[in-house]
Design a protein around this motif. Structure first.
Motif, PDB file in Angstrom:
ATOM      1  N   VAL A 256       3.227  -7.856   9.437  1.00 45.27           N
ATOM      2  CA  VAL A 256       2.982  -6.716  10.319  1.00 45.27           C
ATOM      3  C   VAL A 256       4.228  -5.881  10.598  1.00 45.27           C
ATOM      4  N   THR A 257       5.382  -6.328  10.120  1.00 50.35           N
ATOM      5  CA  THR A 257       6.594  -5.526  10.209  1.00 50.35           C
ATOM      6  C   THR A 257       7.457  -5.817   8.984  1.00 50.35           C
ATOM      7  N   ASP A 258       8.219  -4.836   8.547  1.00 47.91           N
ATOM      8  CA  ASP A 258       9.032  -4.998   7.341  1.00 47.91           C
ATOM      9  C   ASP A 258      10.032  -6.147   7.448  1.00 47.91           C
ATOM     10  N   VAL A 259      10.618  -6.341   8.633  1.00 52.57           N
ATOM     11  CA  VAL A 259      11.629  -7.401   8.728  1.00 52.57           C
ATOM     12  C   VAL A 259      11.005  -8.776   8.493  1.00 52.57           C
ATOM     13  N   MET A 260       9.753  -8.960   8.911  1.00 58.09           N
ATOM     14  CA  MET A 260       9.060 -10.210   8.610  1.00 58.09           C
ATOM     15  C   MET A 260       8.760 -10.302   7.117  1.00 58.09           C
ATOM     16  N   PHE A 284       5.215  -3.105   7.009  1.00 56.27           N
ATOM     17  CA  PHE A 284       4.859  -1.947   7.830  1.00 56.27           C
ATOM     18  C   PHE A 284       6.127  -1.423   8.487  1.00 56.27           C
ATOM     19  N   ASP A 285       6.363  -0.129   8.434  1.00 59.25           N
ATOM     20  CA  ASP A 285       7.441   0.626   9.097  1.00 59.25           C
ATOM     21  C   ASP A 285       8.252   1.456   8.119  1.00 59.25           C
ATOM     22  N   ASP A 286       8.582   0.898   6.935  1.00 61.99           N
ATOM     23  CA  ASP A 286       9.444   1.546   5.955  1.00 61.99           C
ATOM     24  C   ASP A 286      10.859   1.726   6.486  1.00 61.99           C
ATOM     25  N   ILE A 287      11.462   0.624   6.958  1.00 61.98           N
ATOM     26  CA  ILE A 287      12.872   0.678   7.316  1.00 61.98           C
ATOM     27  C   ILE A 287      13.682   0.927   6.037  1.00 61.98           C
ATOM     28  N   PRO A 288      14.858   1.524   6.121  1.00 62.09           N
ATOM     29  CA  PRO A 288      15.555   2.016   4.925  1.00 62.09           C
ATOM     30  C   PRO A 288      15.790   0.982   3.828  1.00 62.09           C
ATOM     31  N   ILE A 289      16.038  -0.270   4.184  1.00 57.51           N
ATOM     32  CA  ILE A 289      16.436  -1.251   3.172  1.00 57.51           C
ATOM     33  C   ILE A 289      15.308  -1.635   2.228  1.00 57.51           C
ATOM     34  N   VAL A 290      14.045  -1.449   2.622  1.00 58.53           N
ATOM     35  CA  VAL A 290      12.963  -2.060   1.848  1.00 58.53           C
ATOM     36  C   VAL A 290      12.764  -1.413   0.481  1.00 58.53           C
TER      37      VAL A 290
END
Length: 345
Positions: A256-260, A284-290
């Protein structure tokens, strides 16, 4: 004559037989003080040769140019990107940002709001999910409501059902529903979910959206298919290992979140498993690192900096008593971490 270097506001209050708060209001020029009390305070201050503390006055003035921003965890890139947008707009308007992390502690969030009220910050921004907790809702409203009546501004990013304040709402439910639809179109029929704490509205909304689309396709996402863990990289790692221990049946895992999702990818790599060869992963979110991961992560992209910019702009623009709500849609971005499933698998 008294030694003015040692005369305090409390000394003036005792001499005038009033409270320190009344002394402060008189000396700061407030009109909300009775004439007789004002005269007593002014007389006592004159007799004692009271001089306001210049440093304290400077701090009080500075507080009125400081915006309080309360997030769950500034080390999470999701919050860091939103805070970046807030700081850009605040800086353009000559405001300083004071940033605090609650580490998803509901009581700490209420305490921080209370501190910012006491410091007379002109605006408070809450960036991060609300809690599915009635006691927290009442406690937070008890701090926010008088702050608003006193002229303070509040804006939030994400869903805070109990607060009648300006809101920037990422469409979490709709984004997760759209992601599920895209994954179904890739042939996936067996899913698992890595979830953060279910008392966070962001988590509950994303699970609900994902589950509703599966239900529309005649598929059931059972509670056994959902693993709850910390809303962090390590939480994702542990949750993925839990799924593997149970015997992974899903062809696609939604974090449910990119960091997970990043933690889940690490757990699979440590087990020698291939993504998407053995299992697909989506976040989910599309934080820059993904987009730079191997494989790059399929996700729902939110304009994170813009969420912060819009929230700060709402806090700066007076709307009277009208509550403003800005809804921000996410966009499904398919990358290499999800593959198509051949018919019959």
């Amino acid at each position: 004559m008294a030694d003015r270097t040692h005369v305090t506001l409390q000394d003036v209050a005792r001499a005038a037989a009033v409270s320190p708060a009344t002394v402060s209001r008189v000396l700061n020029g407030s009109a909300n003080v009775r004439d007789d009390l004002r005269a007593r305070v002014q007389d006592a201050a004159g007799r004692l040769a009271y001089a306001p503390n210049a440093h304290a006055q400077a701090l009080a003035g500075a507080s009125r140019r400081t915006v309080g921003v309360i997030c769950h965890d500034v080390s999470d890139p999701y919050f860091a990107m939103i805070a970046r947008g807030i700081m850009r707009v605040a800086g353009d308007n000559g405001l300083l940002v004071m940033l605090a992390s609650t580490f998803r502690d509901a009581d700490r969030e209420v305490a921080y709001v209370s501190m910012l009220r006491a410091q007379r910050a002109p605006a408070i921004l809450l960036i991060g999910s609300g809690f599915e907790d009635k006691s927290w809702e009442r406690s937070l409203a008890a701090e926010i409501d008088p702050y608003l009546r006193g002229g303070g501004r509040v804006a939030v990013v994400s869903r805070h059902r109990s607060l009648r304040v300006d809101s920037v709402l990422p469409e979490n439910r709709e984004g997760a529903a759209a992601l599920a639809k895209a994954l179904l179109e890739m042939g996936h029929r067996r899913f698992a979910v890595l979830a953060g704490p279910r008392d966070l509205t962001t988590v509950s909304d994303r699970i609900a959206g994902f589950r509703s689309t599966l239900a529309s396709a005649g598929l059931t996402l059972s509670e056994e298919d959902i693993v709850e863990a910390g809303f962090t990289r390590d939480g994702g790692y542990d949750a993925m290992n839990t799924l593997l221990t149970r015997g992974l049946a899903a062809t696609c895992v939604f974090a449910v979140t990119d960091v997970m999702a990043i933690g889940a990818l690490s757990a699979l790599r440590d087990k020698g498993m291939s993504v998407p060869g053995d299992v697909s992963i989506a976040g989910f979110d599309d934080i820059p690192i993904v987009r730079d991961l191997t494989p790059a992560l399929t996700t729902v992209a939110l304009p994170l900096e813009q969420l912060g910019e819009r929230a700060m702009e709402l806090a700066l623009r007076d709307s009277g008593r009208r509550r403003r709500i800005l809804r921000v849609a996410g966009e499904v971005v398919i990358r290499a971490s999800t593959g198509r499933v051949p018919p019959g698998n």
